[in-house]
Enzyme design. Structure first.
Site, PDB file in Angstrom:
ATOM      1  N   CYS A   1      -6.092  -3.828  -3.863  1.00 37.77           N
ATOM      2  CA  CYS A   1      -6.200  -3.645  -5.300  1.00 37.77           C
ATOM      3  C   CYS A   1      -5.531  -4.748  -6.108  1.00 37.77           C
ATOM      4  O   CYS A   1      -4.698  -5.494  -5.618  1.00 37.77           O
ATOM      5  CB  CYS A   1      -5.546  -2.321  -5.721  1.00 37.77           C
ATOM      6  SG  CYS A   1      -6.154  -0.875  -4.863  1.00 37.77           S
TER       7      CYS A   1
ATOM      8  N   GLY B   1     -10.171  -6.916  -5.535  1.00 40.59           N
ATOM      9  CA  GLY B   1     -10.878  -5.662  -5.318  1.00 40.59           C
ATOM     10  C   GLY B   1     -12.217  -5.686  -6.002  1.00 40.59           C
ATOM     11  O   GLY B   1     -12.286  -5.720  -7.226  1.00 40.59           O
TER      12      GLY B   1
ATOM     13  N   ASN C   1      -1.356  -0.671  -6.287  1.00 46.00           N
ATOM     14  CA  ASN C   1      -1.802  -1.683  -5.329  1.00 46.00           C
ATOM     15  C   ASN C   1      -0.922  -1.588  -4.095  1.00 46.00           C
ATOM     16  O   ASN C   1       0.299  -1.677  -4.192  1.00 46.00           O
ATOM     17  CB  ASN C   1      -1.684  -3.085  -5.955  1.00 46.00           C
ATOM     18  CG  ASN C   1      -1.823  -4.192  -4.922  1.00 46.00           C
ATOM     19  OD1 ASN C   1      -2.562  -4.063  -3.966  1.00 46.00           O
ATOM     20  ND2 ASN C   1      -1.112  -5.286  -5.132  1.00 46.00           N
ATOM     21  N   GLY C   2      -1.532  -1.420  -2.941  1.00 38.48           N
ATOM     22  CA  GLY C   2      -0.776  -1.356  -1.693  1.00 38.48           C
ATOM     23  C   GLY C   2      -1.163  -0.150  -0.867  1.00 38.48           C
ATOM     24  O   GLY C   2      -2.232   0.439  -1.047  1.00 38.48           O
TER      25      GLY C   2
ATOM     26  N   TYR D   1      -4.244 -16.200   1.995  1.00 37.11           N
ATOM     27  CA  TYR D   1      -5.616 -15.771   1.723  1.00 37.11           C
ATOM     28  C   TYR D   1      -5.829 -15.078   0.391  1.00 37.11           C
ATOM     29  O   TYR D   1      -6.753 -15.398  -0.341  1.00 37.11           O
ATOM     30  CB  TYR D   1      -6.067 -14.833   2.846  1.00 37.11           C
ATOM     31  CG  TYR D   1      -7.494 -14.353   2.752  1.00 37.11           C
ATOM     32  CD1 TYR D   1      -8.549 -15.170   3.154  1.00 37.11           C
ATOM     33  CD2 TYR D   1      -7.792 -13.099   2.263  1.00 37.11           C
ATOM     34  CE1 TYR D   1      -9.868 -14.732   3.074  1.00 37.11           C
ATOM     35  CE2 TYR D   1      -9.105 -12.650   2.175  1.00 37.11           C
ATOM     36  CZ  TYR D   1     -10.133 -13.473   2.584  1.00 37.11           C
ATOM     37  OH  TYR D   1     -11.427 -13.042   2.486  1.00 37.11           O
TER      38      TYR D   1
END
Length: 496
Positions: free
Chosen positions: A24, A50, A125-126, A265
């Site tokens: 996310c 995302g 997020n996570g 990345y």
């Protein structure tokens, strides 16, 4: 009846899919006119984090308004009526790819709940490494879940806290969760941002027209012309309201261990993460890769797009020409159906096309950011050979991926990771190249301008390379224990 673990499984994916995905991106603004439009712009910049779904929640001083959609931000949040649909001067937003929970609209964030203390919207997020355990406990206590996302667990914990003030409820809830996370939340009076105690997932603080902004990356500040103020620190909670910003430290002090894969990345090259330019780090990865794994080649070619900075660094260090030997088509929809092996091969060519004028007759060095299953590498190498390359060599700008992730990266199990199951020579043969090489873990730390890796207290979260997980993995430990118990029971029954 399906188990909780079954209901929590991630969205299915092509078994040959060789793409890593981060779960996310989050965004939040407070006391800003047309907050929904500003948030939509921020989410555009975070689209890479995302691409499955997106959502925005706003507060107009009286009511909360939410919209959640499957698909891209640009398709969902457009039109002159956006600020009429989502009025208010405070907003949070979210871009999503599912790693926990399935691919359903009910799992799209921000999630909203009406509590006794008022409404709360949350975007996360996570991944929580004890979410299954907490969920089972909450269900036993009578909680009714509307989604299979671990983000809803946080809302239930806030709702069930016996603390009085909303901030104390948040802190109470956060004290029970484990894992890597960055979250933003919106109440009727406050914008809240929190980063996990180790700082695994990123969160930054910016300033826009004298008001504060929260975002997963600095590129989402740049798009609206906001100024970067600082990173939200590991284990920090920032509370933004009409009185300004307040910083709280609700967790016991720990040494930071940010995710090093953000640099390899996930983060956009133009972002600055934890004080480091992602672009410059990736170039240094390429430089070190050229030092560690040289080869006698004619040209350096990146596998677009994330391999580009590393390939530049490799070419500069090796004194070799850098050329765009592979061209990426940025207009391929994510919903392209690939039902057969033949169409899968054509699907690769829809995304990547060889530049024959660069490749024909050349000894080509391909630089990729990382190698997961190796299936995409096989296809790319075959395509480059068919374009006339005399030789093909391949280098990975990250160390070999050896272990799965449980903090928000969609990564295959260990038995599907190429480097965890094959030697370097076997990888070379499988992919079909003249030579194969990976950046070392030591080289990656060098590229970060960091001291050599501390084996006792590593400076970064790097378990995908080393197996050194920064937290306990409670849900996984329980699941493995259950599997072992089931196997013992089965053995007993078979023996009987």
């Amino acid at each position: 009846m399906n188990s909780v673990s079954d209901r929590w499984s991630p969205a299915p994916r092509d078994p040959l899919d060789d793409t890593l995905r981060l779960e996310c991106g989050v965004y939040g603004v407070f006391d800003v006119p047309e907050a929904a439009a500003i948030t939509a712009l921020g989410l555009h910049a975070l689209q890479h984090r995302g691409q499955e779904a997106c959502g925005i929640a706003t507060f107009d001083g009286q009511r909360f308004h939410t919209e959640r959609h499957m698909g891209h931000v640009g398709d969902a949040f457009t039109g002159a009526d956006l600020v009429q649909r989502l009025p208010g001067t405070a907003a949070i937003g979210h871009t999503r790819y599912s790693t926990s929970g399935g691919s359903f609209i009910r799992n799209v964030q921000p999630m909203f709940a009406d509590l006794a203390a008022g409404g709360v919207a949350i975007a996360h997020n996570g991944n929580l490494t004890n979410a299954l355990t907490l969920r089972e406990q909450l269900v036993e206590e009578g909680a009714i879940f509307q989604s299979t996302s671990d983000s809803e667990v946080i809302l239930h914990l806030i709702a069930r806290s016996r603390k009085g003030k909303i901030i104390d409820r948040f802190i109470d809830a956060l004290s029970r969760i484990e894992g890597g996370y960055a979250l933003v939340a919106l109440t009727n009076k406050k914008l809240i941002g929190v980063r996990d105690p180790l700082g695994i997932r990123p969160l930054v603080l910016g300033e826009f027209q004298g008001r504060y902004v929260l975002a997963s990356e600095t590129c989402a500040l740049d798009i609206i012309g906001a100024t970067f103020v600082r990173d939200v620190e590991h284990g920090e909670m920032v509370v933004i309201d009409q009185d300004g910003l307040k910083s709280l430290r609700p967790f016991p002090a720990q040494r930071a261990r940010p995710c090093i894969f953000e640099y390899v990345y996930f983060a956009r090259p133009d972002s600055v993460v934890n004080g480091r330019s992602v672009y410059e780090v990736r170039k240094r990865m390429g430089r070190r890769l050229a030092q560690e794994t040289p080869a006698d080649v004619d040209v350096v070619v990146p596998v677009p797009d994330s391999g580009v900075p590393a390939a530049l660094g490799f070419a500069q260090e090796a004194g070799l020409p850098y050329e765009l030997g592979i061209i990426r088509n940025h207009y391929v929809g994510r919903t392209f159906i690939e039902p057969t092996q033949g169409l899968r091969e054509l699907g690769v060519r829809m995304k990547l096309s060889p530049n024959r004028s660069v490749l024909a007759g050349k000894r080509v060095m391909l630089i990729d950011d990382s190698i997961v299953r190796g299936t995409n590498s096989v296809r790319v190498v075959r395509m480059v050979r068919e374009a006339g390359a005399a030789e093909v060599h391949l280098r990975s700008a990250s160390p070999p991926l050896m272990y799965p992730d449980f903090y928000g990266i969609d990564m295959p199990d260990r038995d599907k990771l190429l480097a965890a199951n094959k030697s370097l020579e076997e990888i070379r043969e499988f992919i079909g190249v003249e030579t194969m090489g990976f950046l070392s873990v030591e080289g990656l730390y060098w590229a970060m301008n960091s001291a050599p890796r501390d084996p006792v207290n590593p400076q970064f979260t790097d378990h995908y390379f080393t197996g050194d997980y920064p937290t306990r993995l409670l849900d996984r430990e329980i699941a493995e224990g259950r599997n072992e118990q089931a196997e013992r029971q089965l053995s007993f029954l078979v023996g009987a």
